[in-house]
Enzyme design. Structure first.
Site, PDB file in Angstrom:
ATOM      1  N   TYR A  95     -58.963 -17.259  -7.108  1.00  0.00           N
ATOM      2  CA  TYR A  95     -57.604 -17.625  -6.730  1.00  0.00           C
ATOM      3  C   TYR A  95     -57.615 -18.746  -5.678  1.00  0.00           C
ATOM      4  O   TYR A  95     -56.679 -19.530  -5.579  1.00  0.00           O
ATOM      5  CB  TYR A  95     -56.873 -16.425  -6.097  1.00  0.00           C
ATOM      6  CG  TYR A  95     -56.345 -15.389  -7.052  1.00  0.00           C
ATOM      7  CD1 TYR A  95     -56.725 -15.347  -8.393  1.00  0.00           C
ATOM      8  CD2 TYR A  95     -55.448 -14.421  -6.603  1.00  0.00           C
ATOM      9  CE1 TYR A  95     -56.228 -14.364  -9.243  1.00  0.00           C
ATOM     10  CE2 TYR A  95     -54.945 -13.443  -7.446  1.00  0.00           C
ATOM     11  CZ  TYR A  95     -55.339 -13.413  -8.769  1.00  0.00           C
ATOM     12  OH  TYR A  95     -54.841 -12.452  -9.597  1.00  0.00           O
ATOM     13  N   GLY A  96     -58.666 -18.756  -4.873  1.00  0.00           N
ATOM     14  CA  GLY A  96     -58.682 -19.578  -3.664  1.00  0.00           C
ATOM     15  C   GLY A  96     -58.599 -21.066  -3.885  1.00  0.00           C
ATOM     16  O   GLY A  96     -58.201 -21.814  -2.996  1.00  0.00           O
ATOM     17  N   GLU A 129     -69.370 -12.965  -7.035  1.00  0.00           N
ATOM     18  CA  GLU A 129     -69.037 -12.514  -8.392  1.00  0.00           C
ATOM     19  C   GLU A 129     -70.283 -12.495  -9.287  1.00  0.00           C
ATOM     20  O   GLU A 129     -70.329 -11.806 -10.290  1.00  0.00           O
ATOM     21  CB  GLU A 129     -67.958 -13.413  -9.015  1.00  0.00           C
ATOM     22  CG  GLU A 129     -66.573 -13.235  -8.390  1.00  0.00           C
ATOM     23  CD  GLU A 129     -65.905 -11.888  -8.699  1.00  0.00           C
ATOM     24  OE1 GLU A 129     -66.048 -11.381  -9.830  1.00  0.00           O
ATOM     25  OE2 GLU A 129     -65.247 -11.341  -7.779  1.00  0.00           O
ATOM     26  N   CYS A 155     -56.667  -9.267  -0.863  1.00  0.00           N
ATOM     27  CA  CYS A 155     -57.055 -10.640  -1.186  1.00  0.00           C
ATOM     28  C   CYS A 155     -56.466 -11.530  -0.099  1.00  0.00           C
ATOM     29  O   CYS A 155     -55.234 -11.563   0.078  1.00  0.00           O
ATOM     30  CB  CYS A 155     -56.475 -11.002  -2.553  1.00  0.00           C
ATOM     31  SG  CYS A 155     -56.638 -12.747  -2.979  1.00  0.00           S
ATOM     32  N   THR A 205     -56.335 -14.703   0.018  1.00  0.00           N
ATOM     33  CA  THR A 205     -55.600 -15.841  -0.540  1.00  0.00           C
ATOM     34  C   THR A 205     -54.165 -15.441  -0.892  1.00  0.00           C
ATOM     35  O   THR A 205     -53.202 -16.100  -0.475  1.00  0.00           O
ATOM     36  CB  THR A 205     -56.323 -16.358  -1.803  1.00  0.00           C
ATOM     37  OG1 THR A 205     -57.692 -16.554  -1.495  1.00  0.00           O
ATOM     38  CG2 THR A 205     -55.705 -17.642  -2.306  1.00  0.00           C
ATOM     39  N   ASP A 214     -57.102  -7.567  -6.195  1.00  0.00           N
ATOM     40  CA  ASP A 214     -57.768  -8.793  -5.726  1.00  0.00           C
ATOM     41  C   ASP A 214     -58.053  -9.616  -6.974  1.00  0.00           C
ATOM     42  O   ASP A 214     -57.863  -9.157  -8.105  1.00  0.00           O
ATOM     43  CB  ASP A 214     -59.066  -8.431  -4.988  1.00  0.00           C
ATOM     44  CG  ASP A 214     -59.836  -9.676  -4.552  1.00  0.00           C
ATOM     45  OD1 ASP A 214     -59.213 -10.618  -4.022  1.00  0.00           O
ATOM     46  OD2 ASP A 214     -61.058  -9.726  -4.756  1.00  0.00           O
ATOM     47  N   SER A 215     -58.590 -10.822  -6.768  1.00  0.00           N
ATOM     48  CA  SER A 215     -58.945 -11.646  -7.917  1.00  0.00           C
ATOM     49  C   SER A 215     -60.199 -11.136  -8.619  1.00  0.00           C
ATOM     50  O   SER A 215     -60.476 -11.541  -9.742  1.00  0.00           O
ATOM     51  CB  SER A 215     -59.203 -13.076  -7.444  1.00  0.00           C
ATOM     52  OG  SER A 215     -60.253 -13.079  -6.505  1.00  0.00           O
ATOM     53  N   CYS A 242     -61.702 -13.723   3.663  1.00  0.00           N
ATOM     54  CA  CYS A 242     -61.649 -13.490   2.217  1.00  0.00           C
ATOM     55  C   CYS A 242     -62.369 -12.169   1.989  1.00  0.00           C
ATOM     56  O   CYS A 242     -63.448 -11.936   2.546  1.00  0.00           O
ATOM     57  CB  CYS A 242     -62.369 -14.623   1.487  1.00  0.00           C
ATOM     58  SG  CYS A 242     -62.682 -14.280  -0.262  1.00  0.00           S
ATOM     59  N   THR A 243     -61.760 -11.308   1.173  1.00  0.00           N
ATOM     60  CA  THR A 243     -62.325  -9.961   1.013  1.00  0.00           C
ATOM     61  C   THR A 243     -63.639  -9.951   0.233  1.00  0.00           C
ATOM     62  O   THR A 243     -64.328  -8.934   0.200  1.00  0.00           O
ATOM     63  CB  THR A 243     -61.303  -9.029   0.329  1.00  0.00           C
ATOM     64  OG1 THR A 243     -60.841  -9.666  -0.873  1.00  0.00           O
ATOM     65  CG2 THR A 243     -60.131  -8.756   1.250  1.00  0.00           C
ATOM     66  N   HIS A 244     -63.981 -11.070  -0.376  1.00  0.00           N
ATOM     67  CA  HIS A 244     -65.305 -11.144  -1.010  1.00  0.00           C
ATOM     68  C   HIS A 244     -66.426 -11.264   0.033  1.00  0.00           C
ATOM     69  O   HIS A 244     -67.554 -10.879  -0.223  1.00  0.00           O
ATOM     70  CB  HIS A 244     -65.395 -12.376  -1.921  1.00  0.00           C
ATOM     71  CG  HIS A 244     -64.806 -12.193  -3.282  1.00  0.00           C
ATOM     72  ND1 HIS A 244     -63.459 -12.103  -3.508  1.00  0.00           N
ATOM     73  CD2 HIS A 244     -65.400 -12.106  -4.509  1.00  0.00           C
ATOM     74  CE1 HIS A 244     -63.233 -11.972  -4.805  1.00  0.00           C
ATOM     75  NE2 HIS A 244     -64.389 -11.973  -5.435  1.00  0.00           N
TER      76      HIS A 244
HETATM   77  N1  DGL Z   1     -61.038 -12.139  -2.418  1.00  0.00           N
HETATM   78  C1  DGL Z   1     -59.995 -13.082  -2.398  1.00  0.00           C
HETATM   79  C2  DGL Z   1     -59.603 -13.499  -1.015  1.00  0.00           C
HETATM   80  O1  DGL Z   1     -59.680 -12.643  -0.169  1.00  0.00           O
HETATM   81  C3  DGL Z   1     -59.944 -14.128  -3.467  1.00  0.00           C
HETATM   82  C4  DGL Z   1     -61.063 -15.047  -3.593  1.00  0.00           C
HETATM   83  C5  DGL Z   1     -60.813 -15.976  -4.730  1.00  0.00           C
HETATM   84  O2  DGL Z   1     -60.490 -15.506  -5.799  1.00  0.00           O
HETATM   85  O3  DGL Z   1     -60.938 -17.186  -4.530  1.00  0.00           O
HETATM   86  O4  DGL Z   1     -59.203 -14.596  -0.754  1.00  0.00           O
END
Ligand code: DGL
Length: 269
Positions: free
Chosen positions: A42-43, A152, A73, A75, A10-11, A184-186
């Site tokens: 990344y998004g 984060e 991730c 994204t 993931d990012s 988004c996995t965050h």
């Molecule tokens: N956790 C990621 C996702 O599921 C990336 C979030 C990011 O880096 O913007 O999209």
């Protein structure tokens, strides 16, 4: 049976939502995790940049001879995986299919909310897959770019988190969705604040956890699961600060990861 490791990336911290569930569902599997903390988020990036980062992350994980790669991730799964999945000689799974499968089964009123990064929402991938299951489904999308920096920085359930949750989710809540994909996995790290705001009647779909359930089924169906009971190993790699990842990662995984995290130069891959 295949005792090679599973590669997950993931990012940043978000993919640990998948790792935590893989550890529960598949306790005999070894995991190599890469969090691209030097290039998060990344998004907000262009598709070309997301493609470049995704390819590099896969090349890095392939150096460990992993048996499968999980793009934990949203994204990269939506904006890159459809384009690159045939470029590599290792199976690659993303989070979208598993989350969509869970959501279409969960909804009773056929009104599904999808929240994710700008890259994910812009790709339209969730909406495309949900309406392919059932064209009567109504999908309500919203990009939530401030959620990733909150996570984060460890702002999981603070007053400022609650304010931003309200700002982003008000319209989707007013649409009367009964299911909300945390695309988004965050975002599952903000599940308490999101769940309280949306209310008990709304089922939250954790895309990281759903891909772990899918992975369990896939590995068992293909007899590619590990039966290694004594040597399960977890290794974590990041592209920036090790200490910050160890601290927040240990809290989230509810296991000590200090000493298991290394820094790498991802630009080399
Ligand atoms: N956790 C990621 C996702 O599921 C990336 C979030 C990011 O880096 O913007 O999209």
């Amino acid at each position: 049976m295949n005792n090679k490791s599973i590669g997950v990336f993931d990012s940043g911290l978000g993919g640990l939502t998948a790792v935590k569930q893989i550890m529960n569902e598949l306790p005999n599997e070894s995991i190599i995790y890469f969090g691209d903390t030097g290039r998060v988020p990344y998004g907000t990036r262009s598709r070309d940049t997301i493609l470049k980062y995704t390819r590099g992350d896969i090349r890095f994980l392939k150096t460990f001879d992993v048996k499968i790669i999980v793009i934990a991730c949203g994204t990269a799964s939506s904006a890159a995986l459809p384009m690159i999945k045939d470029e590599f000689d290792v199976p690659i799974v993303g989070v979208i299919d598993a989350a969509v499968y869970a959501a279409v089964r969960a909804t009773k009123n056929k009104r599904i909310g999808v929240i994710g990064t700008q890259g994910t929402i812009r790709s339209g991938e969730y909406e495309k897959q949900i309406t392919a299951y059932d064209p009567e489904m109504k999908v309500f999308n919203r990009a939530c770019p401030m959620f990733v920096p909150l996570v984060e920085n460890g702002y999981f359930d603070t007053p400022v988190t609650k304010l931003i949750v309200e700002e982003y989710l008000e319209e989707i809540r007013d649409e009367g969705v009964d299911t909300l994909i945390l695309g988004c996995t965050h975002y599952p790290l903000l599940a308490k604040a999101i769940g309280e705001y949306m209310g008990d009647g709304v089922k939250l779909i954790n895309s990281g956890a759903e891909v772990a359930k899918y992975l369990k089924k896939k590995l068992h169906d293909e007899t590619a699961h590990s039966e290694n009971t004594d040597e399960t190993q977890y290794r974590y790699y990041v592209s920036d600060d090790v200490a910050g990842f160890e601290e927040l990662g240990s809290i989230f995984l509810e296991r000590e990861i200090n000493g298991q995290v290394s820094k790498i130069d991802i630009e080399r891959y």
